[in-house]
Write a protein that holds these residues in place. Structure first.
Motif, PDB file in Angstrom:
ATOM      1  N   VAL A 259      22.619  69.061  49.150  1.00 33.53           N
ATOM      2  CA  VAL A 259      22.835  70.450  49.557  1.00 33.53           C
ATOM      3  C   VAL A 259      23.585  71.168  48.462  1.00 33.53           C
ATOM      4  O   VAL A 259      24.249  70.552  47.618  1.00 33.53           O
ATOM      5  CB  VAL A 259      23.624  70.534  50.887  1.00 33.53           C
ATOM      6  CG1 VAL A 259      22.857  69.825  52.007  1.00 33.53           C
ATOM      7  CG2 VAL A 259      25.024  69.939  50.739  1.00 33.53           C
ATOM      8  N   ALA A 260      23.515  72.486  48.485  1.00 33.84           N
ATOM      9  CA  ALA A 260      24.229  73.283  47.483  1.00 33.84           C
ATOM     10  C   ALA A 260      25.723  73.360  47.802  1.00 33.84           C
ATOM     11  O   ALA A 260      26.563  73.285  46.903  1.00 33.84           O
ATOM     12  CB  ALA A 260      23.624  74.690  47.415  1.00 33.84           C
ATOM     13  N   THR A 261      26.056  73.492  49.085  1.00 31.18           N
ATOM     14  CA  THR A 261      27.451  73.661  49.488  1.00 31.18           C
ATOM     15  C   THR A 261      27.750  72.806  50.715  1.00 31.18           C
ATOM     16  O   THR A 261      27.400  73.189  51.831  1.00 31.18           O
ATOM     17  CB  THR A 261      27.758  75.137  49.826  1.00 31.18           C
ATOM     18  OG1 THR A 261      27.328  75.982  48.755  1.00 31.18           O
ATOM     19  CG2 THR A 261      29.246  75.331  50.070  1.00 31.18           C
ATOM     20  N   PRO A 262      28.370  71.651  50.525  1.00 24.49           N
ATOM     21  CA  PRO A 262      28.724  70.817  51.691  1.00 24.49           C
ATOM     22  C   PRO A 262      29.616  71.572  52.657  1.00 24.49           C
ATOM     23  O   PRO A 262      30.372  72.482  52.275  1.00 24.49           O
ATOM     24  CB  PRO A 262      29.453  69.627  51.064  1.00 24.49           C
ATOM     25  CG  PRO A 262      28.962  69.575  49.651  1.00 24.49           C
ATOM     26  CD  PRO A 262      28.742  71.010  49.250  1.00 24.49           C
ATOM     27  N   LEU A 263      29.547  71.179  53.933  1.00 19.94           N
ATOM     28  CA  LEU A 263      30.256  71.892  54.988  1.00 19.94           C
ATOM     29  C   LEU A 263      30.932  70.890  55.920  1.00 19.94           C
ATOM     30  O   LEU A 263      30.358  69.847  56.241  1.00 19.94           O
ATOM     31  CB  LEU A 263      29.262  72.749  55.786  1.00 19.94           C
ATOM     32  CG  LEU A 263      29.782  73.510  57.004  1.00 19.94           C
ATOM     33  CD1 LEU A 263      30.737  74.623  56.575  1.00 19.94           C
ATOM     34  CD2 LEU A 263      28.600  74.091  57.796  1.00 19.94           C
ATOM     35  N   THR A 264      32.151  71.201  56.322  1.00 13.38           N
ATOM     36  CA  THR A 264      32.854  70.403  57.324  1.00 13.38           C
ATOM     37  C   THR A 264      33.287  71.325  58.453  1.00 13.38           C
ATOM     38  O   THR A 264      33.918  72.362  58.212  1.00 13.38           O
ATOM     39  CB  THR A 264      34.082  69.700  56.732  1.00 13.38           C
ATOM     40  OG1 THR A 264      33.658  68.799  55.698  1.00 13.38           O
ATOM     41  CG2 THR A 264      34.805  68.900  57.801  1.00 13.38           C
ATOM     42  N   LEU A 265      32.928  70.938  59.683  1.00 13.16           N
ATOM     43  CA  LEU A 265      33.234  71.744  60.858  1.00 13.16           C
ATOM     44  C   LEU A 265      34.147  70.972  61.803  1.00 13.16           C
ATOM     45  O   LEU A 265      33.893  69.802  62.094  1.00 13.16           O
ATOM     46  CB  LEU A 265      31.946  72.109  61.605  1.00 13.16           C
ATOM     47  CG  LEU A 265      30.914  72.974  60.879  1.00 13.16           C
ATOM     48  CD1 LEU A 265      29.617  73.021  61.667  1.00 13.16           C
ATOM     49  CD2 LEU A 265      31.469  74.381  60.663  1.00 13.16           C
ATOM     50  N   SER A 266      35.193  71.620  62.282  1.00 14.81           N
ATOM     51  CA  SER A 266      35.972  71.061  63.384  1.00 14.81           C
ATOM     52  C   SER A 266      35.253  71.402  64.687  1.00 14.81           C
ATOM     53  O   SER A 266      34.277  72.167  64.704  1.00 14.81           O
ATOM     54  CB  SER A 266      37.390  71.653  63.397  1.00 14.81           C
ATOM     55  OG  SER A 266      37.337  73.035  63.727  1.00 14.81           O
ATOM     56  N   TYR A 267      35.761  70.861  65.779  1.00 17.26           N
ATOM     57  CA  TYR A 267      35.145  71.176  67.070  1.00 17.26           C
ATOM     58  C   TYR A 267      35.280  72.663  67.376  1.00 17.26           C
ATOM     59  O   TYR A 267      34.334  73.302  67.853  1.00 17.26           O
ATOM     60  CB  TYR A 267      35.795  70.332  68.165  1.00 17.26           C
ATOM     61  CG  TYR A 267      35.098  70.417  69.499  1.00 17.26           C
ATOM     62  CD1 TYR A 267      33.829  69.893  69.691  1.00 17.26           C
ATOM     63  CD2 TYR A 267      35.732  71.019  70.584  1.00 17.26           C
ATOM     64  CE1 TYR A 267      33.196  69.966  70.918  1.00 17.26           C
ATOM     65  CE2 TYR A 267      35.112  71.092  71.831  1.00 17.26           C
ATOM     66  CZ  TYR A 267      33.846  70.562  71.989  1.00 17.26           C
ATOM     67  OH  TYR A 267      33.213  70.620  73.207  1.00 17.26           O
ATOM     68  N   ALA A 268      36.437  73.227  67.073  1.00 19.23           N
ATOM     69  CA  ALA A 268      36.632  74.657  67.296  1.00 19.23           C
ATOM     70  C   ALA A 268      35.682  75.476  66.431  1.00 19.23           C
ATOM     71  O   ALA A 268      35.142  76.501  66.870  1.00 19.23           O
ATOM     72  CB  ALA A 268      38.086  75.043  67.007  1.00 19.23           C
ATOM     73  N   ASP A 269      35.481  75.042  65.178  1.00 18.65           N
ATOM     74  CA  ASP A 269      34.535  75.728  64.290  1.00 18.65           C
ATOM     75  C   ASP A 269      33.131  75.716  64.891  1.00 18.65           C
ATOM     76  O   ASP A 269      32.420  76.724  64.860  1.00 18.65           O
ATOM     77  CB  ASP A 269      34.497  75.056  62.927  1.00 18.65           C
ATOM     78  CG  ASP A 269      35.799  75.192  62.150  1.00 18.65           C
ATOM     79  OD1 ASP A 269      36.546  76.148  62.407  1.00 18.65           O
ATOM     80  OD2 ASP A 269      36.061  74.312  61.297  1.00 18.65           O
ATOM     81  N   LEU A 270      32.745  74.566  65.426  1.00 22.40           N
ATOM     82  CA  LEU A 270      31.395  74.421  65.977  1.00 22.40           C
ATOM     83  C   LEU A 270      31.205  75.358  67.167  1.00 22.40           C
ATOM     84  O   LEU A 270      30.181  76.058  67.264  1.00 22.40           O
ATOM     85  CB  LEU A 270      31.167  72.971  66.401  1.00 22.40           C
ATOM     86  CG  LEU A 270      29.755  72.601  66.874  1.00 22.40           C
ATOM     87  CD1 LEU A 270      28.756  72.715  65.729  1.00 22.40           C
ATOM     88  CD2 LEU A 270      29.731  71.181  67.447  1.00 22.40           C
ATOM     89  N   LEU A 271      32.187  75.386  68.059  1.00 19.18           N
ATOM     90  CA  LEU A 271      32.071  76.244  69.241  1.00 19.18           C
ATOM     91  C   LEU A 271      32.106  77.725  68.888  1.00 19.18           C
ATOM     92  O   LEU A 271      31.617  78.562  69.658  1.00 19.18           O
ATOM     93  CB  LEU A 271      33.187  75.924  70.233  1.00 19.18           C
ATOM     94  CG  LEU A 271      32.866  74.916  71.338  1.00 19.18           C
ATOM     95  CD1 LEU A 271      32.440  73.581  70.763  1.00 19.18           C
ATOM     96  CD2 LEU A 271      34.042  74.746  72.287  1.00 19.18           C
ATOM     97  N   ALA A 272      32.672  78.067  67.729  1.00 21.67           N
ATOM     98  CA  ALA A 272      32.777  79.472  67.341  1.00 21.67           C
ATOM     99  C   ALA A 272      31.483  80.017  66.754  1.00 21.67           C
ATOM    100  O   ALA A 272      31.323  81.240  66.631  1.00 21.67           O
ATOM    101  CB  ALA A 272      33.915  79.649  66.340  1.00 21.67           C
ATOM    102  N   LEU A 273      30.555  79.146  66.396  1.00 15.18           N
ATOM    103  CA  LEU A 273      29.296  79.588  65.795  1.00 15.18           C
ATOM    104  C   LEU A 273      28.345  80.121  66.860  1.00 15.18           C
ATOM    105  O   LEU A 273      28.431  79.747  68.037  1.00 15.18           O
ATOM    106  CB  LEU A 273      28.631  78.427  65.052  1.00 15.18           C
ATOM    107  CG  LEU A 273      29.366  77.892  63.817  1.00 15.18           C
ATOM    108  CD1 LEU A 273      28.656  76.654  63.267  1.00 15.18           C
ATOM    109  CD2 LEU A 273      29.469  78.973  62.743  1.00 15.18           C
ATOM    110  N   PRO A 274      27.411  80.999  66.481  1.00 17.13           N
ATOM    111  CA  PRO A 274      26.387  81.457  67.430  1.00 17.13           C
ATOM    112  C   PRO A 274      25.628  80.259  68.001  1.00 17.13           C
ATOM    113  O   PRO A 274      25.336  79.291  67.281  1.00 17.13           O
ATOM    114  CB  PRO A 274      25.478  82.336  66.571  1.00 17.13           C
ATOM    115  CG  PRO A 274      26.341  82.794  65.445  1.00 17.13           C
ATOM    116  CD  PRO A 274      27.279  81.650  65.162  1.00 17.13           C
TER     117      PRO A 274
END
Length: 518
Positions: A259-274
């Motif tokens: 991938v071009a830009t690796p990403l790390t999501l917390s649980y709160a981050d995940l729930l905040a996404l559409p």
């Protein structure tokens, strides 16, 4: 050789019982020690994992077909009994003074068989096994080799008399069994604690909610299960012997690889996404024709294509592999997603956070693919890669990389091999071809003409569709079959095919005995 040891060798029954009791005591101690160590290693679970990984596929599918979701409890019970039997055989055949060394060798072999390359896991497992070997050896020494106070019986001075021996053997065996039980209960308790936290989580409203269920999705057939499967009734098939209990506060999801830009999501981050919400039917590749390893639920999560757009998938990636917190992997070709299907990183099931056994805090849901290539539960990482560079768990064992779900149907009512009352009989079932949809179902009796069933309202192409048929049943034995046609006009194949390497096929049939009119 001491007089005690010489006397012991003349009593094979005592040696056999002592060996089994000592082995069970050692196993219980190892399991309890594992609870205290970092990572809570379980020798039983580690050994069971190796058995699962190395069981021939044909045998594995036969066992799952025979016992269903009871496969793992039966495997654990088999391992515990196996330890007792092996211990008993060692006690019978080995020289008494060498038995502790045989126990040590068994612990070493177990460690080698369970070694996965993870150094931390290897160290903690070695400590737990060492504790178990030590306790087992001490138990054996106390039962067979150690001199004690003289007795008034005919046994040599220092040997345990029969009553004392049986009492001590029973205590040691019971302690070992209790230790195994305590460890199992503690691990279930960890999952229960996570479940308490899970139940208190407030879910965001879906940005793109599922359409309301239309009227008529459930035919009026007594005994026919509903179109949406309750969470408690949803099938569970996975390789995890111990259900992972994930701390949502420390959990994170990494999206990396090519991938071009690796990403790390917390649980709160995940729930905040559409998020999207969809009714999707999941199916296990181990499902026999007419089997019940299939269920339909309302899933909520983040659209997978949105996440992939964020990280920027490189042109040299042609596969997506999901990894669980316990190291399990499942992967599929990226081209599967080109048609815009509603694949998602799911965090909710039927309006509540994912149940622990179904993947809390997050899992992958990909409509139209069997779980062995797509449905990674307890998701910790998504890697963009190739299936040559990263070979997922089941593909490494010879299963097909094409995990497309087969067009299937089954009869749910009446049940197979039952006696029913004659007259007009309500027959009902369900059919599915995820990401294609169902446009017709037919039923025939005793190999006669195919008759059209009545389809229930359509939930969507990614969900199964229930159906019903009124049968003018006549007395006597009868065989009923069903078949389905997908939205592209394809009829379900009558050709039978075994599960391995990619899914069973054929028509579901039941036999019933029809009595006289009510």
């Amino acid at each position: 050789m001491s007089e005690v040891q010489a006397e012991a060798r003349r009593d094979p029954a005592r040696l056999t019982l002592a060996g089994g009791a000592s082995a069970l005591a050692g196993l219980g101690a190892a399991e309890v020690a594992g609870l205290i160590l970092p990572g809570a290693p379980s020798p039983t679970a580690a050994f069971a994992d190796r058995i699962i990984e190395n069981t021939p596929d044909g045998l594995r599918e036969t066992l799952i077909g025979a016992v269903g979701t009871a496969d793992k409890p039966l495997l654990v019970l088999g391992i515990v009994l196996g330890v007792v039997i092996v211990g008993a055989l060692v006690g019978w055949f080995a020289k008494p003074e060498r038995v502790p060394w045989v126990f040590a060798a068994g612990g070493l072999v177990t460690w080698l068989l369970c070694f996965t390359g993870n150094v931390q896991d290897a160290v903690t497992l070695a400590i737990a096994l060492a504790v178990g070997v030590g306790v087992g050896a001490l138990a054996w020494t106390r039962l067979v080799l150690s001199p004690t106070r003289p007795t008034m019986r005919s046994t040599p001075a220092g040997a345990l008399d029969r009553r004392a021996f049986l009492q001590l053997a029973a205590v040691l065996a019971a302690a070992g069994a209790v230790g195994v039980g305590i460890a199992a209960a503690a691990r279930r308790g960890s999952a229960a604690a996570v479940d308490t936290v899970r139940a208190a989580i407030g879910l965001p409203k879906p940005t793109d909610p599922a359409k309301p269920l239309p009227a008529g999705v459930d035919p009026a057939v007594p005994g026919l299960a509903p179109a949406v499967t309750p969470n408690a009734d949803f099938y569970q098939i996975d390789t995890a012997l111990v259900t992972p209990a994930v701390d949502v506060e420390s959990w994170s999801l990494t999206v990396d690889g090519r991938v071009a830009t690796p990403l790390t999501l917390s649980y709160a981050d995940l729930l905040a996404l559409p998020s999207i919400e969809r009714h999707v039917t999941l199916t296990c590749v181990s499902n026999e024709v007419g089997g019940d390893l299939v269920g339909n639920a309302r899933w909520q999560g983040v659209r997978l294509s949105d996440v992939l757009a964020t990280v920027g998938v490189r042109p040299d990636a042609d596969a997506l592999v999901g990894e669980s917190v316990d190291g399990f992997t499942a992967g599929f070709p990226l081209s599967v997603l080109d048609d815009g299907r509603d694949a998602m990183i799911a965090y909710a099931m039927n309006g509540e956070p994912l149940p622990v056994k179904h993947g809390f805090p997050a899992r992958l849901v990909v409509p139209g693919l069997y779980g062995y290539v797509s449905a990674t539960k307890w998701l910790s990482a998504i890697r963009l890669t190739t299936l040559q560079e990263t070979v997922p768990f089941w593909l490494a064992r010879g299963w097909s990389a094409d995990g497309t779900i087969e067009l299937s149907s089954r009869i749910d009512v009446p049940r197979n091999r039952t006696l029913i009352t004659g007259g007009t009989v309500a027959v009902g079932g369900r059919a599915w071809h995820q990401h294609r949809g169902i446009e017709a179902v037919q039923v025939r009796v005793d190999g006669g003409a195919w008759e059209d069933a009545v389809l229930a309202s359509d939930v969507g192409d990614d969900s199964w569709r229930l159906w019903s048929w009124q049968w003018p049943a006549t007395p006597g034995p009868h065989t009923l079959e069903c078949r389905a046609r997908s939205s592209d006009g394809t009829w379900q194949t009558e050709a039978e095919r075994p599960i391995f390497p990619g899914a069973s096929a054929g028509l579901h049939e039941i036999t019933v005995e029809v009595g006289g009119p009510a």
